[in-house]
Design a protein around this motif. Sequence first.
Motif, short mmCIF file in Angstrom:
data_model
loop_
_atom_site.label_atom_id
_atom_site.label_comp_id
_atom_site.label_asym_id
_atom_site.label_seq_id
_atom_site.Cartn_x
_atom_site.Cartn_y
_atom_site.Cartn_z
N GLN A 35 -11.08 -3.46 9.66
CA GLN A 35 -11.86 -4.26 8.54
C GLN A 35 -10.71 -4.59 7.65
O GLN A 35 -10.61 -5.70 6.87
N ILE A 36 -9.71 -3.54 7.07
CA ILE A 36 -8.88 -3.83 5.93
C ILE A 36 -7.67 -4.75 6.34
O ILE A 36 -7.19 -5.26 5.63
N PHE A 37 -7.37 -4.50 7.75
CA PHE A 37 -6.04 -5.20 8.08
C PHE A 37 -6.25 -6.64 8.17
O PHE A 37 -5.65 -7.57 7.98
N VAL A 38 -7.47 -7.11 8.84
CA VAL A 38 -7.74 -8.38 9.19
C VAL A 38 -7.83 -9.34 7.78
O VAL A 38 -7.30 -10.53 7.54
N MET A 80 -5.62 2.75 -4.99
CA MET A 80 -6.62 1.79 -5.56
C MET A 80 -7.57 1.31 -4.56
O MET A 80 -7.28 1.36 -3.30
N SER A 81 -8.62 0.67 -4.89
CA SER A 81 -9.56 -0.12 -4.18
C SER A 81 -9.05 -1.33 -3.55
O SER A 81 -8.11 -1.78 -4.02
N PRO A 82 -9.31 -1.64 -2.28
CA PRO A 82 -8.78 -2.92 -1.69
C PRO A 82 -9.09 -3.93 -2.32
O PRO A 82 -8.16 -4.95 -2.19
N ASP A 83 -10.29 -4.12 -3.26
CA ASP A 83 -10.50 -5.25 -4.24
C ASP A 83 -9.09 -5.67 -4.85
O ASP A 83 -8.80 -6.78 -5.04
N VAL A 84 -8.34 -4.59 -5.32
CA VAL A 84 -7.23 -4.70 -6.19
C VAL A 84 -6.13 -5.63 -5.51
O VAL A 84 -5.48 -6.21 -5.71
N PHE A 85 -5.87 -4.99 -4.11
CA PHE A 85 -4.92 -5.35 -3.17
C PHE A 85 -5.10 -6.82 -2.75
O PHE A 85 -4.27 -7.65 -2.89
#
Length: 400
Positions: free
Chosen positions: A243-246, A69-74
Amino acid sequence: MPSTHSASAREIPTAQELIRRAQRLQPVLRERAALAAQQRRVPEQTVREMQEAGLFRVLQARRYGGYEMSPDVFYEIQMALAQACMSTAWIYGVIAVHNWQMALLDDRASQDVWGDDTSVLIASSYMPKGQVQKVEGGFRFSGRWGYSSGIDHCQWVLLGGLVPPAQEGGAPEYRTFLLPRADIEVLDTWDTMGLRATGSHDVVVKDAFVPEHRTHKSADGFAGTSPGLAINTAPLYRLPFGQIFVRAVSSSAIGALQGALLSFRDFASTRVGDMGTRTAEQAPVQTAVAEASVAIDEMKLVLQRNFASLMAAAEARISLDIETRLHYRYQAAMVVERCAQLVYRLFVTSGARGLFNDNPLVRHFLDIHAGRTHYANNPDLFARNYGGVLLGHDNTDFFI
């Protein structure tokens, strides 16, 4: 890969349903928060309930039972959990984001971890503390790392290390090394003022063998050349690792601030101070509530805008320019500092009654300030680099 591991479209919940599942956990997370802090770990029952709700699968590859899914959901799930318990949200963020990183490694690594059970969880400590020796087929690996959040619940761990240069005078190569629980020792070191339930203990490794396929080069994460991309082709996995981890270690502060604001509104709306003044009628209180409410909205909007831009670039198979990536990196680093300032305003406007530990705001205050100490949440470091680049200097940060 056996088809029994793959998640079909009809088995995947909607994003809205997953967020609702996280929201439905909020009452029990609040009930367990004090005991979790006392025991310095998120309860096993909480982790099991998050697994049963499918929350850890949001970023996991479909071939291993994930939802892609999109990172937004996470991040929405993480912020929803943090409204009730930032420690729970913190370990959710750092554990679930590893399921995303696994898609970047050679697929044999994912088979090692999830070949029998796709619900297995992975912890980490990315500090470059590993002593690395190149040997046939892989590496000998030793060291001690701090801050491995949620390690008590995980059967594998990703640890940072520097591979010595092949030639004298060359630069060492940063990689993460994937090891099973049997190869590590966990030292009970976590006794802190905030984020107590994250159980972010130290990890020790003594001369373990790590095969080449269970390593991930930081340079591949930056350049989008990770070996797992040959088989995990969804645009999600072309996002820059940095970008995703931070955002996984900053977004829980937004949810915690939301939880603090809700608690404060309940407190302030009915409280009459010792001097006979209604708290809700005080100008500093009204201003603090307004500022926190608007800031939460702004920080969420920036998070959503940035990942919409990053996802669009990933879908188009292009890389955003360095200035944009540094801009987004700095915005991520600013989040917890900003949340800390805003929760401080709410705390001091509570008056002396706010000092008592039965005030839910105290836990949010301490947890947000603890989150600010993470290396990735120090805005000064990233402001200097970004500002320097805008002024013509070379970029010095490649975890973007």
